[in-house]
Design a protein around this motif. Structure first.
Motif, PDB file in Angstrom:
ATOM      1  N   LEU A 144       0.830  -1.216   0.000  1.00 29.76           N
ATOM      2  CA  LEU A 144       0.000   0.000   0.000  1.00 29.76           C
ATOM      3  C   LEU A 144       0.861   1.262   0.000  1.00 29.76           C
ATOM      4  O   LEU A 144       0.492   2.285  -0.584  1.00 29.76           O
ATOM      5  CB  LEU A 144      -0.945   0.002   1.206  1.00 29.76           C
ATOM      6  N   SER A 145       2.002   1.196   0.672  1.00 29.22           N
ATOM      7  CA  SER A 145       2.900   2.356   0.700  1.00 29.22           C
ATOM      8  C   SER A 145       3.419   2.690  -0.686  1.00 29.22           C
ATOM      9  O   SER A 145       3.560   3.867  -1.042  1.00 29.22           O
ATOM     10  CB  SER A 145       4.111   2.090   1.608  1.00 29.22           C
ATOM     11  N   LEU A 175     -10.371  -3.583   2.365  1.00 30.85           N
ATOM     12  CA  LEU A 175      -9.688  -3.417   3.663  1.00 30.85           C
ATOM     13  C   LEU A 175     -10.504  -2.615   4.670  1.00 30.85           C
ATOM     14  O   LEU A 175      -9.977  -2.176   5.688  1.00 30.85           O
ATOM     15  CB  LEU A 175      -8.321  -2.743   3.426  1.00 30.85           C
ATOM     16  N   ARG A 176     -11.794  -2.454   4.435  1.00 29.42           N
ATOM     17  CA  ARG A 176     -12.617  -1.568   5.266  1.00 29.42           C
ATOM     18  C   ARG A 176     -12.704  -1.994   6.723  1.00 29.42           C
ATOM     19  O   ARG A 176     -13.026  -1.187   7.588  1.00 29.42           O
ATOM     20  CB  ARG A 176     -14.033  -1.457   4.671  1.00 29.42           C
ATOM     21  N   HIS A 177     -12.449  -3.280   7.026  1.00 28.04           N
ATOM     22  CA  HIS A 177     -12.515  -3.736   8.425  1.00 28.04           C
ATOM     23  C   HIS A 177     -11.296  -3.259   9.225  1.00 28.04           C
ATOM     24  O   HIS A 177     -11.273  -3.372  10.429  1.00 28.04           O
ATOM     25  CB  HIS A 177     -12.578  -5.265   8.479  1.00 28.04           C
ATOM     26  N   SER A 178     -10.273  -2.751   8.513  1.00 26.23           N
ATOM     27  CA  SER A 178      -9.015  -2.356   9.156  1.00 26.23           C
ATOM     28  C   SER A 178      -8.805  -0.853   9.007  1.00 26.23           C
ATOM     29  O   SER A 178      -9.590  -0.165   8.362  1.00 26.23           O
ATOM     30  CB  SER A 178      -7.850  -3.091   8.492  1.00 26.23           C
ATOM     31  N   THR A 182      -7.533   4.047   5.960  1.00 30.00           N
ATOM     32  CA  THR A 182      -7.938   5.299   6.618  1.00 30.00           C
ATOM     33  C   THR A 182      -6.761   6.017   7.287  1.00 30.00           C
ATOM     34  O   THR A 182      -6.742   7.238   7.354  1.00 30.00           O
ATOM     35  CB  THR A 182      -9.052   5.048   7.657  1.00 30.00           C
ATOM     36  N   LYS A 183      -5.779   5.280   7.762  1.00 32.55           N
ATOM     37  CA  LYS A 183      -4.652   5.944   8.425  1.00 32.55           C
ATOM     38  C   LYS A 183      -3.606   6.473   7.439  1.00 32.55           C
ATOM     39  O   LYS A 183      -2.666   7.166   7.833  1.00 32.55           O
ATOM     40  CB  LYS A 183      -4.000   5.004   9.453  1.00 32.55           C
ATOM     41  N   ASN A 184      -3.789   6.161   6.159  1.00 30.95           N
ATOM     42  CA  ASN A 184      -2.891   6.686   5.133  1.00 30.95           C
ATOM     43  C   ASN A 184      -3.634   7.822   4.419  1.00 30.95           C
ATOM     44  O   ASN A 184      -4.556   7.567   3.624  1.00 30.95           O
ATOM     45  CB  ASN A 184      -2.520   5.560   4.156  1.00 30.95           C
ATOM     46  N   THR A 186      -3.111   9.851   1.984  1.00 31.61           N
ATOM     47  CA  THR A 186      -3.160   9.851   0.516  1.00 31.61           C
ATOM     48  C   THR A 186      -4.173   8.838  -0.004  1.00 31.61           C
ATOM     49  O   THR A 186      -5.013   9.141  -0.856  1.00 31.61           O
ATOM     50  CB  THR A 186      -1.765   9.541  -0.065  1.00 31.61           C
ATOM     51  N   LEU A 187      -4.087   7.625   0.519  1.00 40.52           N
ATOM     52  CA  LEU A 187      -5.000   6.577   0.048  1.00 40.52           C
ATOM     53  C   LEU A 187      -6.439   6.853   0.471  1.00 40.52           C
ATOM     54  O   LEU A 187      -7.381   6.606  -0.280  1.00 40.52           O
ATOM     55  CB  LEU A 187      -4.564   5.204   0.598  1.00 40.52           C
ATOM     56  N   HIS A 188      -6.583   7.365   1.681  1.00 41.61           N
ATOM     57  CA  HIS A 188      -7.917   7.651   2.199  1.00 41.61           C
ATOM     58  C   HIS A 188      -8.596   8.714   1.328  1.00 41.61           C
ATOM     59  O   HIS A 188      -9.763   8.564   0.932  1.00 41.61           O
ATOM     60  CB  HIS A 188      -7.790   8.116   3.655  1.00 41.61           C
ATOM     61  N   ALA A 189      -7.873   9.784   1.027  1.00 44.95           N
ATOM     62  CA  ALA A 189      -8.432  10.856   0.195  1.00 44.95           C
ATOM     63  C   ALA A 189      -8.743  10.343  -1.212  1.00 44.95           C
ATOM     64  O   ALA A 189      -9.767  10.695  -1.803  1.00 44.95           O
ATOM     65  CB  ALA A 189      -7.448  12.025   0.123  1.00 44.95           C
ATOM     66  N   TYR A 190      -7.867   9.499  -1.719  1.00 44.95           N
ATOM     67  CA  TYR A 190      -8.064   8.935  -3.062  1.00 44.95           C
ATOM     68  C   TYR A 190      -9.335   8.077  -3.107  1.00 44.95           C
ATOM     69  O   TYR A 190     -10.176   8.232  -4.001  1.00 44.95           O
ATOM     70  CB  TYR A 190      -6.823   8.116  -3.441  1.00 44.95           C
ATOM     71  N   GLN A 191      -9.460   7.190  -2.132  1.00 46.08           N
ATOM     72  CA  GLN A 191     -10.652   6.326  -2.100  1.00 46.08           C
ATOM     73  C   GLN A 191     -11.928   7.171  -1.977  1.00 46.08           C
ATOM     74  O   GLN A 191     -12.920   6.934  -2.677  1.00 46.08           O
ATOM     75  CB  GLN A 191     -10.556   5.329  -0.934  1.00 46.08           C
TER      76      GLN A 191
END
Lengths: 217, 217
Positions: A144-145, A175-178, A182-184, A186-191
């Protein structure tokens, strides 16, 4: 006027509702502005000889359109994207790059997300899972990084929203159960950016409505 | 006259030689009759910022051709197949079916083959692996059985050899340390039929030659 029929599951347990692969295809059809009808299937019919001729692995979705029968959500989304500029640019090299990221979503990111989620959702109490989890968590975070590093400073995987973002978003949803997404930031904003699209919201609503309508008593 | 450059690993341990993903692309290029040159890369250069701009996950292969940079072996094989009738039929629906099986190879079969092989090759002595193996073995056999059921009475996944057979064969090769393919007469014959193609033999020879020439002292 072609008629598109999508075969999806009649019902699945809430823990996987919103993750079943027909969501990808519904989303692509909404982006492309193509109407479709659904055909619902449930156990044990998805293992029948008749169904395996349409979907050799007994999974969903199946896409049918005027004699064409397609399986594999990635291939179906590609088929839709190839004829819709909403999902893929027209320039030849840009199209090739969209396809590269489509394969990347399903072949370089999904297997980590899927293994990690299946372990947590379906094997959490088992001894092997307790021993295995730390390594798998580290491998998933590392993958993911790399994705986040690519997305840094970008809105989408390439210059604009494409079918690759559509697939990648559905992989991240796994990965919604984890808290891995959300703690990343960049990825959170992208999703969030991709899921805010009206076509996604409509597809998710229809995907969930099928399950609600067919919930066991 | 376009110039194709393929980035591959300088060397890998014998246990994975013959399995690295550049083999797929070399095979596709041979089937299509396209010449190429290679650029060799090794640790730690595949994790450099420069390389990650070409291959965001630090893997191989990378395909470069007149300004186009592509990663993901599946996408590269698709890119080559789209312009070569040797790898894909010309009729629209038949092309869609070839792509469905390409995704199936990488998204419905490879993850089982990969998980099973990685467990056996890299984690065999670990406690979690001993506990996990029976279930994973059963799941892998179940998935391969579905593939064999489809291939029963067929020479190839569709009417003729395509890029999908090319990818599926490289997925089945992943299981070479086990008897999962060899004990299934349908799959064994299928893999043998595809690997007997001169283009595969040439690609494998070139793939191995790179490793032999760069073996550590």
């Amino acid at each position: 006027m072609s008629t598109i029929t999508l075969t999806t599951f009649k019902w699945v347990p809430p823990i996987v509702q919103g993750l079943v692969r027909d969501l990808r295809v519904r989303w692509a059809l909404e982006e492309a502005g193509l109407a479709y009808t659904t055909r619902l299937i449930g156990p044990p019919n998805q293992q029948s000889a008749e169904y395996l001729r349409l979907q050799p692995f007994g999974q969903v979705p199946v896409y049918q359109e005027d004699g064409l029968v397609l399986f594999e959500s990635g291939a179906i989304v590609l088929h839709i994207a190839e004829r819709s500029e909403a999902l893929m640019p027209t320039e030849r090299n840009a199209r090739a790059c969209t396809k590269a990221w489509m394969f990347a979503a399903l072949n370089s990111v999904e297997q980590f997300a899927q293994m990690f989620t299946e372990l947590d959702l379906f094997a959490a109490g088992q001894d092997w899972a307790k021993l295995r989890r730390p390594m798998l968590l580290a491998a998933t975070i590392a993958r993911l990084s790399k994705l986040a590093q690519w997305l840094e400073g970008r809105e989408y995987l390439e210059d604009r929203f494409t079918a690759a973002d559509l697939l990648m978003t559905t992989v991240l949803r796994t990965l919604r159960h984890s808290d891995l997404v959300t703690k990343n930031s960049t990825l959170h904003a992208y999703q969030h950016r991709c899921e805010a699209r009206p076509a996604f919201q409509k597809a998710l609503k229809d995907h969930m409505a099928s399950f609600a309508a067919n919930a066991p008593a």
